[in-house]
Scaffold this motif. Structure first.
Motif, PDB file in Angstrom:
ATOM      1  N   SER A  40       0.832  -1.206   0.000  1.00 15.19           N
ATOM      2  CA  SER A  40       0.000   0.000   0.000  1.00 15.19           C
ATOM      3  C   SER A  40       0.865   1.255   0.000  1.00 15.19           C
ATOM      4  O   SER A  40       0.563   2.220  -0.701  1.00 15.19           O
ATOM      5  N   HIS A  87      -6.329   6.806  -4.316  1.00 13.83           N
ATOM      6  CA  HIS A  87      -5.937   6.008  -3.158  1.00 13.83           C
ATOM      7  C   HIS A  87      -7.043   5.039  -2.747  1.00 13.83           C
ATOM      8  O   HIS A  87      -6.750   3.911  -2.348  1.00 13.83           O
ATOM      9  N   THR A  91      -4.653   2.294  -4.038  1.00  9.19           N
ATOM     10  CA  THR A  91      -3.735   2.148  -2.920  1.00  9.19           C
ATOM     11  C   THR A  91      -4.302   1.250  -1.843  1.00  9.19           C
ATOM     12  O   THR A  91      -3.642   0.335  -1.369  1.00  9.19           O
ATOM     13  N   PHE A  92      -5.558   1.505  -1.438  1.00 10.89           N
ATOM     14  CA  PHE A  92      -6.147   0.773  -0.328  1.00 10.89           C
ATOM     15  C   PHE A  92      -7.212  -0.230  -0.766  1.00 10.89           C
ATOM     16  O   PHE A  92      -7.714  -0.988   0.051  1.00 10.89           O
ATOM     17  N   ARG A 155      -4.551   5.176   5.874  1.00  8.70           N
ATOM     18  CA  ARG A 155      -4.570   3.720   6.053  1.00  8.70           C
ATOM     19  C   ARG A 155      -5.240   3.310   7.367  1.00  8.70           C
ATOM     20  O   ARG A 155      -6.015   2.358   7.400  1.00  8.70           O
TER      21      ARG A 155
END
Length: 192
Positions: A40, A87, A91-92, A155
């Motif tokens: 990540s 993201h 990313t997540f 995160r």
């Protein structure tokens, strides 16, 4: 009573849909962007860094037309919207970002804006006639430091709930079987 929608136990349709374990269900929910913290973070750096470099160039261009702080604010708003979507998706691995994620991300972006503005302000105090190259170096350095903090916030808080969210109907997962009931796609019906 028999369900009009779900197949009878032991039919061919049910045999094609094997029961899934909790691990299988979690893996099915996960999109390609999900993963461990290092993966990540690597995606965060790649996507956030790309957006950051583009925003740095944009701030430099807009600063010629308006005060630097205003240019930074305008670019921060635009890149926060873009970055939050990137993201969330890559990313997540939580899919599209909702209003809650956008607002929370905006809070962390406000802190990043304050850090980058303060860094460039201090540069201008120390070197009033600093060249654009120095401005860009200070801006990108401050943005990088703020980015590490943003990654942790995104995160741990903003996108943490998206990874553990239960799946919704229509994902292709097999229905749950409980003793004494038959679960259909539309509504539970007692088994006979």
């Amino acid at each position: 009573m028999k369900s009009l929608v779900a197949p009878n136990p032991g039919t061919v349709d049910e045999a094609r849909r094997p029961e899934r374990t909790e691990t299988d269900t979690a893996a099915a929910r996960r999109t390609p962007g999900a993963g461990g913290p290092l993966a990540s973070f690597a995606r965060f750096v790649l996507l956030g860094g790309s957006v950051g470099v583009a925003s740095s160039a944009s701030v430099a261009v807009l600063a010629g037309l308006m005060p630097w702080a205003a240019a930074n604010a305008l670019i921060t708003v635009a890149t926060t919207l873009l970055g939050t979507e990137l993201h969330a998706r890559f990313t997540f691995g939580t899919g599209r970002a909702g209003w809650r994620q956008h607002w929370q991300s905006a809070g962390s972006a406000t802190a990043a804006y304050a850090v980058t503005s303060a860094a460039v302000f201090v540069l201008h105090l120390v070197r009033p006639s600093a060249a654009t190259l120095y401005e860009q170096a200070v801006y990108l350095g401050a943005a990088g430091l703020a980015g590490v903090g943003r990654f942790l916030l995104l995160r741990l808080f903003v996108f943490a709930g998206g990874r553990a969210r239960p799946t919704k109907r229509g994902t292709g997962l097999a229905p749950t079987r409980r003793a004494g009931t038959q679960v259909s796609a539309l509504f539970p019906v007692p088994a006979v």
